[in-house]
Write a protein that holds these residues in place. Sequence first.
Motif, PDB file in Angstrom:
ATOM      1  N   GLN A 178      40.507  49.624  31.359  1.00  0.00           N
ATOM      2  CA  GLN A 178      40.637  49.124  32.733  1.00  0.00           C
ATOM      3  C   GLN A 178      40.145  47.677  32.810  1.00  0.00           C
ATOM      4  O   GLN A 178      39.102  47.406  33.417  1.00  0.00           O
ATOM      5  N   PRO A 179      40.870  46.768  32.228  1.00  0.00           N
ATOM      6  CA  PRO A 179      40.422  45.366  32.246  1.00  0.00           C
ATOM      7  C   PRO A 179      40.384  44.759  33.644  1.00  0.00           C
ATOM      8  O   PRO A 179      39.664  43.782  33.881  1.00  0.00           O
ATOM      9  N   GLU A 180      41.126  45.328  34.584  1.00  0.00           N
ATOM     10  CA  GLU A 180      41.118  44.789  35.951  1.00  0.00           C
ATOM     11  C   GLU A 180      39.821  45.116  36.690  1.00  0.00           C
ATOM     12  O   GLU A 180      39.427  44.411  37.623  1.00  0.00           O
ATOM     13  N   HIS A 181      39.135  46.186  36.283  1.00  0.00           N
ATOM     14  CA  HIS A 181      37.878  46.591  36.929  1.00  0.00           C
ATOM     15  C   HIS A 181      36.646  46.243  36.098  1.00  0.00           C
ATOM     16  O   HIS A 181      35.562  46.018  36.640  1.00  0.00           O
ATOM     17  N   PHE A 182      36.806  46.247  34.780  1.00  0.00           N
ATOM     18  CA  PHE A 182      35.663  46.029  33.890  1.00  0.00           C
ATOM     19  C   PHE A 182      35.959  44.855  32.951  1.00  0.00           C
ATOM     20  O   PHE A 182      35.913  44.992  31.723  1.00  0.00           O
TER      21      PHE A 182
END
Length: 235
Positions: free
Chosen positions: A167-171
Motif C-alpha cells: 500500500q504505497p499510497e498509505h505507507f
Amino acid sequence: MKKRIKNIIEINDNLESKIFAFAIQLLILISIVTFTLETEPDLEPTTRKILRVIETFSVIIFTFEYIFRIYVADSKRKFVFSFFGIIDLFAIVPFYLSFGIDLRSLRALRLLRLFRVLKLVRYNKALNDFIFAIKSAKEQIILFLFITLILIYFSAVGIYYFEGQAQPEHFRSIFDSLWWAIITLTTVGYGDVYPITVGGKVFTFIILLIGLGIVAIPTGIISSALTKSVDSKTE
C-alpha cells in the motif's frame, strides 16, 4: 481593607468567601455558554447583542477579580507568573485585544477564552485533588509518555516494512505510517488505513494488544496517585 478583600476572594470558610466563589463559578459557566452560543451562524442580531453584553459584564468582573488578587497577593510578581495568575490573565485578555483588530485575527483570540474553564480549578476541591495527583505522579507519567513515543515510532517502522510495498499510497514512508501507529496504539481505529498483508495483520494484532495496555496504564497511575492524595488529606 486589604485583609478583608483577601478573606473574600481567597477560599476560606467564611460566608462571604463562599458566596464570592459560587458567584465567580456561575459567571464562568455563563461565559462558557455564551461563548458556545456565539458560534451559532444563524443568531439574531438582538441575541448577539445580548451575548455581547453578558461577555462584557463577565470580563469586567473577571478584570476586577484579577486586579484584586494582585492587590492582596503577598508577592505580586509571583502571583502574576503563577499558574492561576496566567489563567486569570488569559481569561480576560482576548476581550481587550479584540478592539481594533481584524476580525479574522479575532477568531484565534477567542480560543483563549477557553482558559476560563481552568479558572474553575481554583474553586473546585475535586479538580485540585486531581491536579495534585498529576503532580505527585509526574515522573511516572513522563516515563509512560516517553515509552509510548518509542512504541509509536516502533509501530510506524514495523507497519511501514510490512505494508509499504503493498500500500504505497498509505505507507509511503515512516512519517506517513505514524498516523496509523497513533490511531492503532490508542485503539481508536478509524478504519481509513488498515493492513492487507498477513504480516501486517499479525503485527497489527500485537500492536492492538499493546495499545490496550497503554490505555490502561495512565488510568492506574493517576488513580493510585489520586487515592494517595485523598488518603493523605483524611489522615
